[in-house]
Design an enzyme around this catalytic site. Structure first.
Site, mmCIF file in Angstrom:
data_model
loop_
_atom_site.group_PDB
_atom_site.id
_atom_site.type_symbol
_atom_site.label_atom_id
_atom_site.label_comp_id
_atom_site.label_asym_id
_atom_site.label_seq_id
_atom_site.Cartn_x
_atom_site.Cartn_y
_atom_site.Cartn_z
ATOM 1 N N ARG C 98 15.890 19.983 8.244
ATOM 2 C CA ARG C 98 16.274 18.667 7.734
ATOM 3 C C ARG C 98 15.255 17.586 8.095
ATOM 4 O O ARG C 98 14.913 16.738 7.274
ATOM 5 C CB ARG C 98 17.678 18.308 8.283
ATOM 6 C CG ARG C 98 18.195 16.919 8.038
ATOM 7 C CD ARG C 98 18.250 16.448 6.581
ATOM 8 N NE ARG C 98 18.763 17.422 5.669
ATOM 9 C CZ ARG C 98 18.390 17.523 4.392
ATOM 10 N NH1 ARG C 98 17.479 16.693 3.882
ATOM 11 N NH2 ARG C 98 18.891 18.458 3.623
ATOM 12 N N LYS C 133 5.874 -4.487 3.927
ATOM 13 C CA LYS C 133 7.316 -4.249 3.732
ATOM 14 C C LYS C 133 7.625 -2.762 3.853
ATOM 15 O O LYS C 133 8.159 -2.141 2.935
ATOM 16 C CB LYS C 133 7.734 -4.808 2.367
ATOM 17 C CG LYS C 133 7.592 -6.326 2.302
ATOM 18 C CD LYS C 133 7.970 -6.925 0.966
ATOM 19 C CE LYS C 133 7.788 -8.457 1.030
ATOM 20 N NZ LYS C 133 8.029 -9.106 -0.261
ATOM 21 N N LYS C 165 -0.470 -18.353 4.821
ATOM 22 C CA LYS C 165 0.625 -18.690 3.898
ATOM 23 C C LYS C 165 0.993 -20.153 4.077
ATOM 24 O O LYS C 165 0.449 -20.864 4.930
ATOM 25 C CB LYS C 165 1.821 -17.782 4.182
ATOM 26 C CG LYS C 165 1.476 -16.309 4.040
ATOM 27 C CD LYS C 165 2.746 -15.455 4.015
ATOM 28 C CE LYS C 165 2.364 -13.998 3.775
ATOM 29 N NZ LYS C 165 3.536 -13.176 3.445
ATOM 30 N N GLU C 195 -2.784 -17.639 0.468
ATOM 31 C CA GLU C 195 -1.741 -17.477 -0.556
ATOM 32 C C GLU C 195 -1.559 -18.799 -1.278
ATOM 33 O O GLU C 195 -1.377 -19.837 -0.645
ATOM 34 C CB GLU C 195 -0.439 -17.068 0.153
ATOM 35 C CG GLU C 195 0.745 -16.859 -0.764
ATOM 36 C CD GLU C 195 2.011 -16.583 0.033
ATOM 37 O OE1 GLU C 195 2.123 -15.495 0.628
ATOM 38 O OE2 GLU C 195 2.884 -17.481 0.103
ATOM 39 N N ASP C 216 0.647 -16.037 -5.745
ATOM 40 C CA ASP C 216 1.990 -15.612 -5.364
ATOM 41 C C ASP C 216 3.024 -16.016 -6.402
ATOM 42 O O ASP C 216 3.207 -17.211 -6.681
ATOM 43 C CB ASP C 216 2.356 -16.230 -4.014
ATOM 44 C CG ASP C 216 3.652 -15.646 -3.471
ATOM 45 O OD1 ASP C 216 3.858 -14.426 -3.608
ATOM 46 O OD2 ASP C 216 4.466 -16.434 -2.938
#
Lengths: 283, 283, 283, 283, 283, 283
Positions: C98, C133, C165, C195, C216
């Site tokens: 597994r 992410k 940013k 950004e 962005d």
């Protein structure tokens, strides 16, 4: 600008290494509850570095210890200056004394040497930067000491900078293919630096589109010629036994960075001692 | 006599620190499967120390790398000597190169300095020993380097030796009660050493039954007087900025041990480089 | 190009998590010494990723297990394809099954989705890149899966790229001071990316000397205008919910990179099962 | 009901992975001492999960950060809802932002999908349970998200449940000997579950005295027949690609549990963003 | 049936604890390369347990050591029996000797005591099981020793069994709500056991649907009555200072399990010594 | 005198081992927020040891738990005495109860047995000391329990004492060369102890300059002769199955130390229970 969080595991290890199963001498001779006060004295001039780390060492050992800096981190102090004071449970302070001092003296030694190098190139645009020639396990601390002494940091490790050296060039089949491969495969956030040993290699690196060139082990006169070839198009770093070179002369060639391995590979601990008050007994 | 087993976690940490998420340059420019051969060259004379450790670094990185020492551990080599060779997968070797060199240069630096101190006291009975002024995390390695250079080791940490200093004496209420407490409470396998700063303290320490006395920061002439007082009854260690002292003169007083903090707190890395063959491309 | 060394601790953790104190069922029902053979079958088309990792999982569990890939890492396979085979001690194989599958299915899911995105922008110069992410603890593996699917990697973590940013800009007092601060303080090996959310910000970023701009959450039409403004002077990255966008249209604007968070934050495991031979009993 | 104590090491690892040696951008551009306030906004409807974990992430990073939930853990929120707020040192908040969001979005994605499945079987006695198809390293968190979404947990790992599958049966020489072996050797606190693929196997499992039977990959009509055969004597779990099945129909057969691997192996992160106030500068 | 993989970290820790920075005596007195052979002799009768673990201890220390069992794991040996032999590098063997013996003697002590308890209930259906009263850090090993001695294992930890005691009952508001809550919230793979101290509580537990009842600290006569009440409907465990009870009499009441905390909380190490051959010197 | 700092990792491990993924029973049956109060009662006379450790166990689990000792560490209590009280969140207290008790009972068992041995030699100069026959992982705690019971500690591990046994003597080529090698190579802070089995070996050890001799497995009469031979010149330790010997008679020979392996290798847990108040429900 040091991230103290990340050094807690290091401090735990350092304390465990120095204390072992227990501080036999202190546990046998110092009664529980006895308090102590001591002062850190500079035994020679230097740039102080590591005060927040010593504070953390004591806090990890005993949350009741009060460590109070009397100098600023990065301050140049004279011989005899009181750098910091410590007050707390005598057992804890005596047990943690050496681990704290070992760090303080080493980091101050690095900051002091860095400050000397920075002073040597004052008035030029050259910045003093460190290398990866650090003590295994202490890279974050030693690079912090370089910053504290007024220097700047080169890449932290092999993943946050592309630095193409001779062997990479040979393996890739030349400077151009090496730079092209890095441009294609490395994260686009990284600049591409190429180490060159002579003017031919420099021309190839420039033609291949390097973002930075490192002039490795060049005589100062060749560096000056190299700077003319570069003509301001890319950043230039001087490197190679810079610890033994006339930094002022190197900087005068107009290079952007001088990387000095000796800042961290050849460390002279700054002489600092911890003097305790002796209020109760006079021998 | 180094216990290599115990340094594997250290090597893992050192490699992780230097490599980070990955050696971007090498992964981009060096094709898989390419092999490389390199030689470690002494760029200055010195005592070699750390060969088995570099071997372990490479083995941890890639079991296929063959690292072959060409000098003995502890051997004094001349400038230009080939110390070792390494052969293996080019990616692995280039990725591990710096971690290995950082250790080899530092440990050889310590061994070299130790050997100089040992040579200085040759012909006397004094032995050069280290202190706890080591780099946090590297104590086992640095004490090994001292042994490799011909020195001996003082206690490893706070648990395997009783060393009563001024603050312990004050806290215990005098030399006699401090020694008595240690005799009563410490494991009976440990000797009791007392640090003394003058002849009065020395007399007290002898009267209290110390097994060893440490003459701290004494002028050579006072040391000589101290040796007369001791009269061979206990072991004697000279200590305190011995890195800046005339070791021959100190040894001539007849002390048993001279402990030199500078062996490990002020390290000059030995200059060693790794030269790779360049079989396929000539720039 | 995955550094398998560095995932051993991860695999140890994963096995410990899934096995706990022991695989009760297997230990009770499967006699010692019994052997088993199984085949990994693709239950749907996809790009295979993770075979060397599954191999490592089994090796860590039992050095006697033989795991043989039958597809190449990164290969696009059809439904029904045999991806790999495993042979070994039945207890070990069943216990590790597994953990291996959980990794193989997830990484293949990421590689498959990446390959789809790469296909969508084929014929343009745009490269598909990942983001931060990722699943905590699996970043190295998930970024490896993106590469395996034909994508490229953005920065690995907060230390190997400067990405300014809005909040950094506000805190620094504007785009120009933010870029200047990064230029002064960050390692010179890192490019500076800014950004921007609109054309005004883009103009400021260009004027401030950014190396890369990130557009962005812009409409495709605004991106096209932005590309005109940029005029090839810096690299351009398109970003912001790109998982739901028409990647072909975005790429057509001429951007250099499209970063797609959904590659790793919204994963559909590829359906792969492990079928064991049943030689001895037929129910 | 999540044991937060046990996830501290996980959070340390996650922060280390995302931050690396340091958040270069923030350290360069955000002055020390600057404060920030931000709001977590749901960009789509969903079930919120992970608020206490994000709180812990920030606390581990900087004990001065105040993270205030504005929704309850497990609450179904609408698009646009403010889920939480965060206030604190701007450097710390910006550095920890992504690690917190990565966890919050993933766990909320799992809770949301679980809640959908639970809603699908409302009015039946069937309970939605998870499987061991979780992300390595996140099992405790993902099983917590399933509970938060209204589901129940199957066994945590291979040691806290006996689940006899085909290969165990073959190895043991049949269903009866497999169940008997587990009854004799496994801790008596564990029930014995047998996976069956058809009605013959089901009859054997019932005859052998299984406590639970798992109907694996059966058509709904066969499940209905199976339920008649069972006649309420044992617990029944439906399993096998339940993520793609009509859960209402499966539940209508009267099974006690439906285990859905897709709850954790195929995760769609809930879209949540962190909006910071911009009090001082307007671009 | 012990999972040796999982004890490697334990063995590393045990060796580090016993060796510390190094085996000073052996390193000083035993020349490198010297070999040694020794035999493990039972100094009293007992059941041998731990041979594979001692083997692993030596292998971790030095892969060249050959440890050869001369008895089977779980075998009852007589005084004077040779249990195992060891051959290898003298330094390694002498350094690892104590860690291996400490484990072998303890585990054999537990297995021996378990075997006595098992013998006492021979001819009844009662099984001897252990408890959670194990030494912190050694649970897996001690439960393995119980199995080796012929006993069975109760739950491993608080997560793989539901055991409702008085305080849970009070907190839940009675036996029935406590059992109902566990039935609703605990994984369905776990049985529910209720501890009862008298016949009234037993009736409540049976009425509440417990799967197992634990008769805690009951006189044998009350146990016999309890068994009548139970009438074979659920499993019954006898518990409470069973180390001091007449196990034969307890078993005669017909209980299914007798849990004996003393198996692991009160251990008498089996007397085993390691005799080395003395081929070269006779004192 | 126990260094609590150093046992935190041990406590974390012990809690993780006993709790596993979670205390299912408590989480299911005890509502959040419920509080509980309990008393630790001695069920037999003994010397209490481990109270600060139990306190630390609870603090690590839940900082809100208040654990209040009602006896002093090392106090001899009678049957029925209240040793300590605990108040706090019911879930936390019930979850941590067993880990705390397992440690408290074991350490009190060791302290109790040590106190008996110390009492047996009262009025002589002999001190009771421990050995390295401790439970792996618990050495620091078990040696602390010996001190708490009035005994003293022998060396902590193989690095903080030189103890030359038969095999070292053989390997070194005799007692004299073995002692000489240790004198030359071991840190000068360590005494040199030699194990002797008969009077000839004793004579050799004295001649070789041992600091301590260990009389191993000698009859009491031979010990008396040995003491005459020694004549007070060195320290003497009696050793070898001292757990089964008449300690008073051994002590009467005048030895300085009696080392008793059984203090830690054969432990009888002191019977202590934790009784909770039952304020709300009466069964």
């Amino acid at each position: 600008m040091i991230d103290l969080r990340s050094i807690d595991a290091f401090i735990d290890m350092a304390l465990a290494e120095d204390i072992g199963p227990g501080d036999v001498t202190t546990l046998c001779t110092v009664p529980e509850g006895r308090r102590i006060h001591g002062s850190y004295i500079a035994k020679e001039p230097g740039v102080v570095c590591g005060l927040p780390i010593v504070q953390r060492v004591f806090l990890k050992l005993d949350a009741g210890i009060v460590f109070t800096p009397r100098a600023n981190e990065g301050e140049a102090v004279q011989k005899g200056a009181v750098i910091a004071e410590v007050t707390g449970d005598a057992r804890s302070v005596l047990t943690g004394e050496r681990t704290g001092l070992n760090l303080l003296q080493r980091l101050s030694g690095i900051a002091t040497r860095t400050a000397e190098a920075v002073r040597a190139v004052q008035g030029t645009k050259a910045r003093i930067v460190d290398t990866r020639k650090t003590t295994p396990g202490l890279r974050a601390l030693e690079k912090y000491a370089v910053r504290t002494g007024g220097g700047a940091n080169h890449r932290f490790n092999l993943s946050d900078g592309v630095l193409i050296k001779n062997n990479h060039i040979i393996a890739a089949g030349g400077v151009a293919p090496a730079v092209a491969a890095a441009r294609r495969l490395a994260p686009h956030t990284l600049k591409i630096e190429v180490e060159v040993e002579n003017l031919n290699m420099l021309r190839e690196a420039l033609a291949a589109g390097a973002d930075i060139v490192m002039l490795d082990n060049m005589q100062t006169s060749m560096m000056a010629e190299a700077m003319k070839l570069v003509g301001g198009r890319v950043l230039v770093e001087a490197s190679g036994n810079m610890g033994d070179r006339d930094l002022k002369a190197v900087a005068a060639t107009g290079v952007d960075f001088i990387s000095v391995g000796a800042l961290t590979h050849t460390v002279r601990a700054m002489d600092i001692s911890l003097h305790f008050d002796k209020p109760t007994l006079n021998l």
